[in-house]
Motif scaffolding. Structure first.
Motif, PDB file in Angstrom:
ATOM      1  N   CYS A  16       1.017  -1.376   0.088  1.00  0.00           N
ATOM      2  CA  CYS A  16       0.108   0.122   0.138  1.00  0.00           C
ATOM      3  C   CYS A  16       0.777   1.135  -0.123  1.00  0.00           C
ATOM      4  O   CYS A  16       1.992   1.235   0.459  1.00  0.00           O
ATOM      5  CB  CYS A  16      -1.003   0.000   1.176  1.00  0.00           C
ATOM      6  SG  CYS A  16      -0.708   0.975   2.657  1.00  0.00           S
ATOM      7  N   ASN A  17       0.254   2.374  -0.466  1.00  0.00           N
ATOM      8  CA  ASN A  17       1.001   3.775  -0.121  1.00  0.00           C
ATOM      9  C   ASN A  17       1.338   4.032   1.288  1.00  0.00           C
ATOM     10  O   ASN A  17       0.205   4.411   1.961  1.00  0.00           O
ATOM     11  CB  ASN A  17       0.101   4.586  -1.050  1.00  0.00           C
ATOM     12  CG  ASN A  17       0.688   6.151  -0.646  1.00  0.00           C
ATOM     13  OD1 ASN A  17       1.611   6.381   0.020  1.00  0.00           O
ATOM     14  ND2 ASN A  17      -0.102   6.937  -1.328  1.00  0.00           N
ATOM     15  N   ASN A  19       2.102   6.576   2.634  1.00  0.00           N
ATOM     16  CA  ASN A  19       1.715   7.997   3.284  1.00  0.00           C
ATOM     17  C   ASN A  19       0.378   8.127   3.336  1.00  0.00           C
ATOM     18  O   ASN A  19       0.003   9.404   3.549  1.00  0.00           O
ATOM     19  CB  ASN A  19       2.442   8.898   2.112  1.00  0.00           C
ATOM     20  CG  ASN A  19       3.953   8.766   2.196  1.00  0.00           C
ATOM     21  OD1 ASN A  19       4.453   8.248   3.252  1.00  0.00           O
ATOM     22  ND2 ASN A  19       4.601   9.588   1.407  1.00  0.00           N
ATOM     23  N   LYS A  20      -0.275   7.139   2.941  1.00  0.00           N
ATOM     24  CA  LYS A  20      -1.722   7.269   3.278  1.00  0.00           C
ATOM     25  C   LYS A  20      -2.222   7.130   4.682  1.00  0.00           C
ATOM     26  O   LYS A  20      -1.342   6.588   5.534  1.00  0.00           O
ATOM     27  CB  LYS A  20      -2.934   6.439   2.247  1.00  0.00           C
ATOM     28  CG  LYS A  20      -2.773   4.768   2.811  1.00  0.00           C
ATOM     29  CD  LYS A  20      -4.058   4.117   2.234  1.00  0.00           C
ATOM     30  CE  LYS A  20      -4.020   4.021   0.781  1.00  0.00           C
ATOM     31  NZ  LYS A  20      -5.255   3.094   0.527  1.00  0.00           N
ATOM     32  N   ARG A  21      -3.305   7.909   5.189  1.00  0.00           N
ATOM     33  CA  ARG A  21      -3.756   7.744   6.471  1.00  0.00           C
ATOM     34  C   ARG A  21      -4.022   6.575   6.953  1.00  0.00           C
ATOM     35  O   ARG A  21      -4.679   5.542   6.172  1.00  0.00           O
ATOM     36  CB  ARG A  21      -4.751   8.791   6.866  1.00  0.00           C
ATOM     37  CG  ARG A  21      -4.023  10.231   6.678  1.00  0.00           C
ATOM     38  CD  ARG A  21      -5.182  11.232   6.487  1.00  0.00           C
ATOM     39  NE  ARG A  21      -6.489  10.735   6.019  1.00  0.00           N
ATOM     40  CZ  ARG A  21      -7.647  11.132   6.232  1.00  0.00           C
ATOM     41  NH1 ARG A  21      -8.001  11.917   7.483  1.00  0.00           N
ATOM     42  NH2 ARG A  21      -8.545  10.595   5.503  1.00  0.00           N
ATOM     43  N   GLU A  24      -7.549   5.320   6.422  1.00  0.00           N
ATOM     44  CA  GLU A  24      -8.083   4.836   5.200  1.00  0.00           C
ATOM     45  C   GLU A  24      -7.278   3.506   4.590  1.00  0.00           C
ATOM     46  O   GLU A  24      -7.966   2.698   3.913  1.00  0.00           O
ATOM     47  CB  GLU A  24      -7.271   5.984   3.803  1.00  0.00           C
ATOM     48  CG  GLU A  24      -7.863   7.301   4.110  1.00  0.00           C
ATOM     49  CD  GLU A  24      -7.019   8.317   3.242  1.00  0.00           C
ATOM     50  OE1 GLU A  24      -7.698   8.875   2.225  1.00  0.00           O
ATOM     51  OE2 GLU A  24      -5.654   8.531   3.658  1.00  0.00           O
ATOM     52  N   LEU A  62       0.317   7.670   9.697  1.00  0.00           N
ATOM     53  CA  LEU A  62       0.527   7.138   8.602  1.00  0.00           C
ATOM     54  C   LEU A  62       0.435   5.696   8.290  1.00  0.00           C
ATOM     55  O   LEU A  62       1.170   4.922   9.227  1.00  0.00           O
ATOM     56  CB  LEU A  62       1.584   7.853   7.640  1.00  0.00           C
ATOM     57  CG  LEU A  62       1.890   9.319   7.657  1.00  0.00           C
ATOM     58  CD1 LEU A  62       2.919   9.706   7.153  1.00  0.00           C
ATOM     59  CD2 LEU A  62       0.623  10.060   7.205  1.00  0.00           C
TER      60      LEU A  62
ATOM     61  N   ASN B   4       6.507   9.585  -3.344  1.00  0.00           N
ATOM     62  CA  ASN B   4       5.588   9.265  -2.240  1.00  0.00           C
ATOM     63  C   ASN B   4       6.498   8.134  -1.655  1.00  0.00           C
ATOM     64  O   ASN B   4       5.818   7.005  -1.163  1.00  0.00           O
ATOM     65  CB  ASN B   4       4.300   8.738  -2.766  1.00  0.00           C
ATOM     66  CG  ASN B   4       3.068   9.240  -2.230  1.00  0.00           C
ATOM     67  OD1 ASN B   4       3.112   9.820  -1.103  1.00  0.00           O
ATOM     68  ND2 ASN B   4       1.971   9.350  -2.660  1.00  0.00           N
ATOM     69  N   MET B  47      -0.269  16.228  -1.147  1.00  0.00           N
ATOM     70  CA  MET B  47      -0.568  14.554  -1.494  1.00  0.00           C
ATOM     71  C   MET B  47       0.564  13.897  -1.508  1.00  0.00           C
ATOM     72  O   MET B  47       0.520  12.774  -1.352  1.00  0.00           O
ATOM     73  CB  MET B  47      -1.412  14.825  -2.831  1.00  0.00           C
ATOM     74  CG  MET B  47      -2.447  15.950  -2.938  1.00  0.00           C
ATOM     75  SD  MET B  47      -3.962  15.671  -1.463  1.00  0.00           S
ATOM     76  CE  MET B  47      -4.920  14.235  -2.717  1.00  0.00           C
TER      77      MET B  47
END
Lengths: 150, 291
Positions: A16-17, A19-21, A24, A62, B4, B47
């Motif tokens: 997964c990314n 840096n997503k919270r 989420e 994060l 990212n 973002m």
């Protein structure tokens, strides 16, 4: 990034990314929808989860930060058998109205009881100060926490 | 450069390597508790960015006595500060300040390093640390450390002396002396989970029942903490009694008048300041009574 964490008692390996919270990640990637997003600023507490047995707002964590850590949501508490006495006490006391804040309230309650099995009213209030409820006026929630059966 | 990426150094050496990458890039952010970052990221729609997670740095999560000082790792959370016995004995104001930050969930994540480096004028740990004579220790991409007084480190709201190849690793406070007491209080728009409208931290050293040293700071008034020099001087050689308190309350209001003469919040704060001064004064009375 591949995240390795223990989620609800099970070792999980998930791409997964980072840096997503966390809120989420838990809802969208893990399908754990007991975790509700409210304010998204760590103020309302509806997204509260246990991170290494401590209550944290998952909107201010994060996903990458849980690598190697343990995360527990209400779904996990259910499987582990820790949810039932707390849930029953909330129901009996009438501490649930719309229910949106309830998962967060329950997580904060469980975190308090890990640290302090016999909390006073002031200690309960302090443990729940980061969980907002717009329906009940809090008295019934505090009653519910006081009356949890062991 | 848009990216990212996510770095989670676990040792000082790994941290230094990430600093080397960070120094020429503007989209790198240090993330510890992320309690400020998450809000900023949302507000400013950040973002794509590179995160440097500091929560896996065990070395930065310790509070320990080193020689004549207490060293606090930048990634120590508010909860740990509040519960620390070392701080209760030698830096009570900081433990109290940490206990008044945000909610339980926030205190479990928010770190002292983040609170300081974010340089909010309302930060609670900043006046408390200043009153305790804190210095900050910065580490750079060459592995070199520099130490400077916390008060000098913070330049204004959101601005510090930190360079792009540096990271805040430690906060150092001198070990408390036997007759030293410290306290913290704040006023916000509500009792708990509140941002300070005014806060106050003091450290008082007594000799034979009289004040020998006094350090007093106010926060949340201007863009930086304010050292209440007139109040400090006024305490020297005095007994810690009601008469002194009454005089300090007046000096406190005067301090507000001088600090923010043209702001509309002055009228509120010149009264509110008396509340926080009374709190810390009485807290020190009760601390002395116990010991």
């Amino acid at each position: 990034m591949i995240i390795n964490a223990v989620i609800n008692g099970e070792a999980v390996e998930k791409e997964c990314n980072p840096n997503k919270r966390l809120v989420e990640f838990l809802r969208d990637d893990m399908g754990l929808v007991s975790v509700k997003e409210g304010c998204g600023e760590g103020e309302c507490g509806s997204c509260t989860v246990l991170l290494d047995k401590e209550a944290v707002t998952s909107c201010t964590v994060l996903a990458g930060q849980i690598n190697g850590r343990e995360v527990t949501t209400v779904e996990g508490l259910d499987v582990m058998g820790e949810l039932k006495p707390v849930m029953e006490s909330f129901v009996k006391a009438g501490a649930v109205q719309c229910g949106y804040c309830t998962p967060g309230m329950i997580i904060s309650t469980i975190a308090l009881r890990y640290k302090n099995p016999n909390p006073t009213e002031d200690e309960i209030k302090r443990a729940l100060e980061g969980n907002l409820c717009r329906c009940t006026g809090y008295n019934k929630i505090i009653e519910a926490v006081k009356k949890i059966e062991r | 450069m848009r990216s990212n990426a996510f770095y989670a150094p676990e040792t000082i050496q790994e941290l230094i390597e990430v600093l080397e990458l960070k120094k020429d890039n503007r989209d790198f952010y240090f993330i510890a508790g992320a309690t400020d970052f998450a809000i900023n990221a949302k507000k400013h729609e950040i973002m794509d960015y590179t995160a440097i997670d500091l929560t896996h740095m065990d070395e930065l999560k310790r509070i320990e006595k080193v020689g004549d000082c207490i060293e606090i790792g930048a990634a120590v959370t508010m909860t740990r500060l509040e519960e620390s016995n070392i701080l209760k004995d030698h830096g009570n104001a900081l433990a109290e300040a940490a206990g008044r930050v945000g909610s339980t969930q926030i205190r479990n994540r928010a770190t002292i390093g983040g609170n300081i480096a974010n340089a909010s004028q309302c930060a609670d740990t900043v006046p408390a640390s200043c009153a305790l004579g804190a210095t900050v220790i910065l580490l750079d991409s060459e592995g070199k450390q520099r130490e400077l007084p916390l008060e000098e480190f913070i330049l204004g709201i959101g601005h510090t002396q930190i360079k792009s190849n540096e990271v805040l690793v430690k906060i150092r406070i001198p070990n408390g002396r036997k007759m030293a007491y410290s306290s913290f209080s704040k006023v916000g728009s509500r009792k708990n989970v509140t941002i300070s409208k005014i806060n106050c931290a003091v450290r008082i050293v007594f000799e034979d029942n009289y004040v020998a040293e006094a350090t007093m700071y106010f926060g949340s008034i201007g863009s930086k903490v304010i050292k209440a020099v007139a109040m400090e001087k006024h305490c020297i050689g005095r007994a810690w009694d009601e008469k002194l308190l009454a005089e300090l309350l007046e000096l406190g209001s005067l301090q507000i008048d001088q600090a923010i003469p043209t702001r509309s919040s002055r009228h509120y704060k010149r009264i509110a300041v008396k509340g926080v001064i009374s709190d810390v004064f009485n807290d020190i009375v009760s601390q002395r009574g116990v010991i």
